[in-house]
Motif scaffolding. Structure first.
Motif, short mmCIF file in Angstrom:
data_model
loop_
_atom_site.label_atom_id
_atom_site.label_comp_id
_atom_site.label_asym_id
_atom_site.label_seq_id
_atom_site.Cartn_x
_atom_site.Cartn_y
_atom_site.Cartn_z
N TRP A 153 0.84 -1.19 0.00
CA TRP A 153 0.00 0.00 0.00
C TRP A 153 0.88 1.26 0.00
CZ3 TRP A 153 -1.23 -4.21 3.15
CH2 TRP A 153 -2.50 -4.77 2.98
N TYR A 154 0.38 2.29 -0.68
CA TYR A 154 1.07 3.58 -0.71
C TYR A 154 0.06 4.69 -0.43
CZ TYR A 154 4.82 0.97 -3.01
OH TYR A 154 5.81 0.06 -3.30
N LEU A 155 0.42 5.60 0.42
CA LEU A 155 -0.42 6.76 0.73
C LEU A 155 0.40 8.01 0.48
CD1 LEU A 155 -3.09 7.90 1.83
CD2 LEU A 155 -2.13 7.69 4.13
N ASP A 156 -0.09 8.86 -0.41
CA ASP A 156 0.61 10.09 -0.79
C ASP A 156 2.06 9.81 -1.18
OD1 ASP A 156 -1.64 11.64 -0.42
OD2 ASP A 156 -1.20 12.01 1.68
N GLY A 157 2.22 8.75 -1.97
CA GLY A 157 3.52 8.42 -2.54
C GLY A 157 4.45 7.63 -1.65
N LYS A 158 4.08 7.38 -0.39
CA LYS A 158 4.97 6.69 0.53
C LYS A 158 4.38 5.33 0.90
CE LYS A 158 6.62 11.06 2.46
NZ LYS A 158 6.71 11.92 3.67
N LYS A 159 5.25 4.33 0.97
CA LYS A 159 4.81 2.98 1.30
C LYS A 159 4.33 2.94 2.75
CE LYS A 159 6.41 -1.82 0.99
NZ LYS A 159 7.56 -2.69 0.65
N ILE A 160 3.13 2.40 2.96
CA ILE A 160 2.55 2.38 4.31
C ILE A 160 2.16 0.98 4.75
CG2 ILE A 160 1.69 4.76 4.18
CD1 ILE A 160 -1.13 3.41 3.69
N GLY A 161 2.62 -0.04 4.03
CA GLY A 161 2.28 -1.37 4.49
C GLY A 161 2.64 -2.45 3.49
N THR A 162 2.85 -3.66 4.03
CA THR A 162 3.15 -4.84 3.22
C THR A 162 2.58 -6.05 3.93
OG1 THR A 162 4.90 -6.25 2.35
CG2 THR A 162 5.39 -5.02 4.34
N THR A 163 2.31 -7.10 3.16
CA THR A 163 1.77 -8.33 3.74
C THR A 163 2.85 -9.38 3.99
OG1 THR A 163 1.30 -9.21 1.54
CG2 THR A 163 -0.47 -7.98 2.64
N LEU A 164 4.10 -9.05 3.79
CA LEU A 164 5.16 -10.05 3.88
C LEU A 164 5.26 -10.69 5.25
CD1 LEU A 164 8.09 -8.54 1.78
CD2 LEU A 164 6.63 -10.48 1.22
N ASP A 165 4.86 -9.97 6.32
CA ASP A 165 4.97 -10.56 7.66
C ASP A 165 3.74 -11.36 8.06
OD1 ASP A 165 3.18 -8.51 7.96
OD2 ASP A 165 4.27 -7.49 9.58
N GLY A 166 2.65 -11.28 7.29
CA GLY A 166 1.45 -12.04 7.61
C GLY A 166 0.71 -11.57 8.83
N VAL A 167 0.98 -10.34 9.27
CA VAL A 167 0.35 -9.83 10.50
C VAL A 167 -0.22 -8.44 10.25
CG1 VAL A 167 0.70 -9.25 12.94
CG2 VAL A 167 2.00 -11.12 11.91
N ASN A 168 -1.46 -8.22 10.68
CA ASN A 168 -2.08 -6.90 10.61
C ASN A 168 -1.65 -6.04 11.79
OD1 ASN A 168 -3.62 -7.16 8.20
ND2 ASN A 168 -5.12 -8.41 9.30
N PRO A 169 -1.86 -4.73 11.73
CA PRO A 169 -1.47 -3.86 12.84
C PRO A 169 -2.12 -4.24 14.17
CG PRO A 169 -1.89 -2.54 10.89
CD PRO A 169 -2.30 -3.95 10.56
N ASP A 170 -3.32 -4.82 14.14
CA ASP A 170 -3.98 -5.20 15.39
C ASP A 170 -3.58 -6.58 15.88
OD1 ASP A 170 -5.22 -6.87 13.60
OD2 ASP A 170 -7.26 -6.19 14.02
N GLY A 171 -2.63 -7.22 15.22
CA GLY A 171 -2.15 -8.52 15.66
C GLY A 171 -2.82 -9.71 14.99
#
Length: 909
Positions: A516-534
Motif C-alpha cells: 500500500w502507498y499513501l501520498d507516494g509513501k509505502k505504508i504497508g506490506t503483507t510479507l509478515d502475515g500480521v495486521n497492525p492489530d495482531g
C-alpha cells in the motif's frame, strides 16, 4: 397495604410501562380499502400457510381463495408494517409472500433493503439476473429507501397491475413514503403460484418469488430459498389484495441517462459514450450526435447504450434522442489533459474513471485507451458533478455504486512471474461514517471476487484479496483473509492511494505481497502475515480467479459497505505500478511520480487535524497540517507559531490552558491566504473526592468489611486507590467503588487515599462499625442475601450491604440526594426515600437461582417520578421466601407486606 399487594402493584406498573412502548401500526400506503383485502392479519393473525392451499382449509390459515386466470389480471398488492431486528438486516428475510418456487411473488428484506422478487410462468431454477431485473418471467426490484435500521418501525407496500407497472412504497413510522415505480416488460403470468400465503415465517413450500432446487443453496444469496430466513422482528399488520393501486406508466420522451466524451491520444481519437432510455414505457427511439459548434451530424448510434470512436477535431458534442412523444438532448465536452492524466496514460490502465460525467448522469465513463470501455452502470443516486483539484469528482453519499464489465481476471492478468495488478485512487473520506467502505470490489463468476480496496470507519486501509487455498468447484468459498495497511486514511482530506497486488513467483514462498502507498509513501506490506492489530493471515497467499463484473463504490453485492466520500480519479492497471518490470525490485516504481503529478495541482489547506480536541490539565495537543503545492508558509495563532513544512506536511505541539480556537493560516503564491479553525476544549482537573467510607461487621469470620466510593473529580481521569491501617498497607482491587475484608484490629483505624495527576486526598476512619444487636442476630440467623441497615455517616454517598456474602450489594443514592439523616440510637429513621434509590440499590442484587421466585426490582419497573415516605430501620432481602418472618411474629418496626397472591420479594423493617 399488605406485602403481597405492594409487589403486585409494582409488577403491574412494569406491565403498564411496556404496554405504552412504541409499536409499529400499519400505515396503509396504497389507496385500497382494508375491508376488500383477501387477507388482513388483524382478522386472521400473522399466518404461515406452510404449503397448504385453498383445497386444505385446515392448514390454509390465510383463507385466500384460489387465484387463476380470471384473477391474475386484477394484479396484487402487499402492505406490511414491521420492526426489523439487527439480524434481519443481513441475508434474505421474508416479509410477506404468495406462491412457491416456480411461480410466486414476495416482499423481502435483502441485506436490509425492501425488495420485491417475483416469478411468473417460470421454474424452480429460474433466477432474476440481478436486484434490478425488470424483465419477466423473473424480476427483482428494490426500494430506494435503502437499508433499514434495526428497532425502527416501517411500512412497505408492493403493487402490480399485471400490465407493465409495479410500484414499491416504503416509509418509516411517522415519515413520508418513498415511491419507486418500475416499468416491467415481458409477458405477465401466474404470480400467485400455489395460492399459499405466508407472513414473517418462511417455508420452502411457499417461498414466493424465491428459487429452489433438489440440492440445498445451489443458487446462493439472495434468491435461493435455502439461503433465506424468516423475519426475526415483529409484524404489527399485514394485508394482501387481489387488486392494484398503481399509476400506470405512460409513453414519455426519452431520457439521456449519460453522455460523455473522452480522449484517446495514442489513436488520435475521441470516444463518445452514451446511455439513453426510451422513457416510461417502451417507445421506439432514435439517436443522433452532432458537433455542437457546427450542428453537423458526426455519428448516428443504432443502440440506446454504447460507444463510438471518432477522429479528433471536435471538442463539443450534442446527443439528441427522439421518439413519438418528444425529443431530449445532452451535451458533452472533451476532457482536458493535465499533468496527472499524462502519468496515468503512460502506465496504460485497463480502466480509468475520471468522474467528469455531468451531474445526474447514470453513466460512469471509462477514459482508458482500450478496445472497448468498461463504462459503469449506476445503482443508487447519481454521483457525478463534483469538483476536485484535477477536474471532476464523484460524490458518494453511502448508497450508490457503479457496475462495470469484466476489466480483467485478477488471477490471470498476464503471464510469467509477478503477473499482478494495481489500483490507484484519489479520494476524500467522509467523517463519522460507520462500517467498512469499499472503493473497488469484484463479483463472483467462474470463481470468487473479493474486496480489492476498502477503508473502514477507523481509517484502516484494507484488502480481502488473497487466500490460503483456492475454492474447489462446487465447494463453499474459502473464507476471507483481511489484510491491512499500517497507516490510516484521515477523514475530510484529499489523498493519493495505491494498492499493488503482487502474486509473486509461483512456487517461491515469501514473494507474494500486497503493498500500500499513501501520498507516494509505502505504508504497508503483507510479507509478515500480521495486521497492525495482531490478527494474522496467510502471507504466501494465492490470488483467486473471477470473471465477474467490477464494482466501484460498494461490496460485490452492491447492497452494503458503500463508499462514503469523494472519488476524483480511480485507475485499475494490469501491472505493478511500483515494479513495472516485475523483477522484484521497486527502484523503477512510478507511484511517487503519480503522486507528485497529482500533488502539483493541489492548493490551499488540504487538512488541519488535532491529535485530540479535548485536553486536561498539563496535557498537550499535536497539530498536523497538510497543504497544497502552492502554499509557501503556514502558522497557527494563540502563541503556537510557524509550522515547518516538509513536502507539504508539518506538525507542531501546543499546551492549552483554556478552551481555545486555533486558526491555521496558509499563505500561497500571489498573496492568496486560506484559513481553517480547530476548537480544543480544556478540562481543569481537580483532586479526587471520597464520597463514602464505611465499615460493617462479618461475625461469621470475625472480620470487618471496609467499603468505599470515590469520584475521580471534575473529569474522568486515572485514580489509584490506597488502603492502609497505620503503617500496614491493605491490598485492594483499585476500583473507585470497592471493598476489602480486614481484621478487627486493622479496622480500628483505616486510611483511604485516592490519587490522580493533581494529587492525593485521604480520609481516616477511626469509628467502629455498627454493633450487632438482638435484632441483627435474628436477621443474620436467616442468612440474608443483602441487608441494608442505613447506619452510614451523614452525607455519605454509599449505602452498604451488611449481609455476610462474598461480595456486597452496595448501593448509591441518586445525584443530589442525601439518603442518610442523623437519628438517635433509640429512634426510628423517618426520611423521604425516593423510590429510585430503593430500585437502584436492589437492582444490584445477584439473587441465587436456587431462590426460585425471587427477582430484582429492576426486572419489573424503573419509575423515576414516584416517591414514598417510609419509616425504616433496615432493609433485608431474604434468600428464600420461606425465611421471611410474618409481620406479627417480630416486635419490630412496621413491615410493608402484601396480601395478594404475588410472592413476597422483600420486607422493610
Amino acid at each position: 397495604m399488605n406485602q403481597s399487594s405492594f409487589y403486585r402493584a409494582i409488577a403491574l406498573g412494569g406491565i403498564g410501562l411496556l404496554s405504552t412502548a412504541a409499536i409499529s401500526r400499519a400505515t396503509i400506503l396504497v389507496d385500497l380499502n382494508p375491508a376488500s383485502a383477501l387477507y388482513d392479519s388483524d382478522i386472521r393473525g400473522v399466518v404461515n400457510d406452510g404449503g397448504s392451499g385453498p383445497g386444505d382449509p385446515a392448514g390454509h390459515l390465510s383463507g385466500i381463495p384460489a387465484l387463476d386466470t380470471a384473477e391474475h389480471p386484477l394484479g396484487f398488492t402487499f402492505n406490511i408494517a414491521f420492526i426489523p431486528t439487527a439480524a434481519d438486516l443481513t441475508g434474505t428475510r421474508l416479509l410477506i409472500e404468495i406462491g412457491g418456487t416456480s411461480n410466486g411473488s414476495g416482499l423481502y428484506l435483502v441485506d436490509g433493503v425492501p425488495t420485491l422478487i417475483g416469478k411468473q410462468g417460470a421454474t424452480d431454477a429460474a433466477l432474476p439476473t440481478s436486484l434490478n431485473d425488470t424483465t419477466l418471467n423473473t424480476i427483482a426490484v428494490q426500494s430506494s429507501i435503502g437499508k433499514l435500521s434495526a428497532g425502527v418501525g416501517y411500512s412497505v407496500s408492493a403493487s402490480w397491475n399485471h400490465a407493465g407497472t409495479l410500484e414499491l412504497r416504503a416509509a418509516e413510522d411517522g415519515g413520508l413514503a418513498r415511491l419507486d415505480s418500475f416499468a416491467i416488460s415481458g409477458t405477465p403470468g401466474n404470480w400467485s403460484g400455489n395460492d399459499t400465503l405466508s407472513v414473517k415465517t418462511l417455508g420452502k413450500a411457499n417461498a414466493g418469488g424465491l428459487s429452489g432446487n433438489n440440492a440445498n443453496n445451489v443458487f446462493g444469496h439472495p434468491f435461493d430459498v435455502d439461503n433465506a430466513s424468516s423475519l426475526a422482528g415483529s409484524v404489527s399488520r399485514a394485508l394482501f389484495w387481489n387488486a392494484h393501486a398503481v399509476t400506470p406508466l405512460t409513453l414519455t420522451p426519452p431520457v439521456v441517462r449519460g453522455f460523455s466524451a473522452t480522449l484517446l491520444p495514442a489513436g488520435n481519437k475521441v470516444r463518445l459514450h452514451w446511455n439513453v432510455s426510451e422513457g416510461g414505457l417502451a417507445n421506439p427511439t432514435t439517436l443522433s450526435i452532432k458537433d455542437t459548434a457546427t450542428d453537423a451530424v458526426v455519428f448516428t448510434p443504432s443502440s440506446l447504450t454504447g460507444f463510438t470512436d471518432l477522429p479528433v477535431g471536435t471538442n463539443g458534442f450534442t446527443l439528441t434522442a427522439t421518439n413519438a412523444t418528444g425529443a431530449v438532448s445532452g451535451v458533452s465536452s472533451l476532457e482536458a489533459e493535465n499533468s496527472f492524466s499524462t502519468v496515468v496514460r503512460a502506465d496504460s490502465p485497463a480502466a480509468w474513471f475520471r468522474f467528469n460525467d455531468a451531474a445526474g448522469s447514470s453513466l460512469l465513463a471509462d477514459s482508458a485507451e482500450n478496445a472497448a470501455p468498461h463504462d459503469g452502470a449506476l445503482l443508487g443516486s447519481a454521483v457525478g458533478g463534483g469538483s476536485s483539484f484535477i477536474d471532476g469528482a464523484g460524490a458518494f453519499e453511502g448508497g450508490s455504486s457503479h457496475r462495470t464489465s469484466l476489466i480483467f481476471n485478477p488471477a490471470s492478468v498476464g503471464t510469467g512471474p509477478r503477473a499482478g495488478f494495481s489500483v490507484e485512487a484519489v479520494v476524500r473520506r467522509r467523517a463519522s461514517s460507520a462500517g467498512n467502505h469499499v472503493l473497488v470490489s469484484q463479483t463472483d463468476q467462474d470463481g470468487v471476487g473479493r474486496v480489492v480496496l476498502g477503508v473502514n470507519e477507523a481509517g484502516t486501509i484494507y484488502s480481502n484479496v488473497g487466500v490460503t487455498a483456492l475454492t474447489a468447484e462446487g465447494a463453499p468459498s474459502v473464507g476471507v483473509e483481511r489484510k491491512e495497511a499500517d497507516e490510516k486514511l484521515e477523514t475530510d482530506r484529499w489523498a493519493h492511494l495505491v494498492i499493488v497486488v503482487d502474486p509473486g513467483v509461483p512456487g517461491t514462498p515469501g514473494t507474494a505481497e500486497i503493498r500500500w502507498y499513501l501520498d507516494g509513501k509505502k505504508i504497508g506490506t503483507t510479507l509478515d502475515g500480521v495486521n497492525p492489530d495482531g490478527t494474522t493471515f496467510t502471507k504466501d497467499f494465492l490470488v483467486e480467479p473471477s470473471n465477474g463484473n467490477w464494482i466501484i463504490g460498494a461490496a460485490k453485492t452492491q447492497l452494503s459497505e458503500f463508499w462514503k466520500g469523494d472519488i476524483d480519479d480511480l485507475a485499475i492497471y494490469p501491472d505493478l505500478l511500483d515494479d513495472p518490470d516485475r523483477n522484484g525490485d521497486t527502484a523503477d516504481s512510478t507511484v511517487a511520480a503519480h503522486h507528485a503529478a497529482w500533488y502539483a495541482r493541489t492548493s490551499g489547506i488540504l487538512s488541519f487535524k488535532a491529535s485530540a480536541t479535548t485536553v486536561s490539565t498539563g496535557g498537550t495537543v499535536e497539530f498536523t497540517v497538510r497543504t497544497g503545492a502552492d502554499v509557501t508558509a503556514v502558522s497557527i495563532d494563540n502563541g503556537v507559531g510557524t509550522v515547518p513544512l516538509i513536502d507539504g506536511v508539518g506538525t507542531i505541539t501546543a499546551s492549552p490552558t483554556a478552551t481555545t480556537t486555533y486558526r491555521l493560516t496558509a499563505n500561497g503564491a500571489g498573496g492568496v491566504t486560506t484559513t481553517r479553525d480547530i476548537v480544543v476544549n480544556y478540562q481543569q482537573l481537580t483532586l479526587p473526592v471520597i464520597l463514602g467510607l464505611e465499615k460493617t461487621t462479618l461475625p461469621g469470620s470475625g472480620q470487618v468489611r471496609v467499603h468505599w466510593r470515590v469520584s475521580p473529580g471534575a473529569f474522568s481521569t486515572p485514580v489509584t486507590i490506597g488502603l492502609a491501617s497505620g503503617a500496614t498497607v491493605i491490598p485492594n482491587s483499585g476500583a473507585l467503588v470497592g471493598f476489602a475484608d480486614v481484621t478487627a484490629a486493622q479496622a480500628e483505624s483505616i486510611t483511604l487515599t485516592a490519587t490522580n495527576s493533581i494529587g492525593p486526598v485521604s480520609q481516616v476512619d477511626n469509628s467502629a462499625p455498627a454493633p450487632d444487636t438482638a435484632f441483627s442476630a435474628e436477621v443474620r440467623a436467616d442468612n440474608p442475601v443483602a441487608w441494608f441497615r442505613f447506619n452510614e455517616k451523614t452525607g455519605s454517598q454509599l449505602i452498604v450491604d451488611s449481609a455476610e456474602n462474598v461480595k456486597p450489594h452496595n448501593g448509591t443514592p441518586p445525584p443530589k440526594t442525601d439518603l442518610i439523616v442523623p437519628v438517635s440510637s433509640t429512634e426510628m429513621m423517618s426520611l423521604p426515600v425516593p423510590f429510585w434509590s430503593i430500585w437502584e440499590t436492589i437492582a444490584r442484587l445477584a439473587v441465587p437461582a436456587a431462590s426460585g421466585s425471587l427477582r430484582t426490582m429492576a426486572s419489573m419497573v424503573k419509575p423515576s417520578s414516584i416517591s414514598l415516605r417510609l419509616t425504616m430501620r433496615s432493609v433485608m432481602i431474604p434468600r428464600a421466601p420461606s425465611k421471611l418472618p410474618a409481620p406479627s411474629t417480630k416486635p419490630v418496626a412496621p413491615v410493608l407486606t402484601e396480601a395478594l397472591s404475588g410472592v413476597p420479594l422483600c420486607g422493610f423493617t
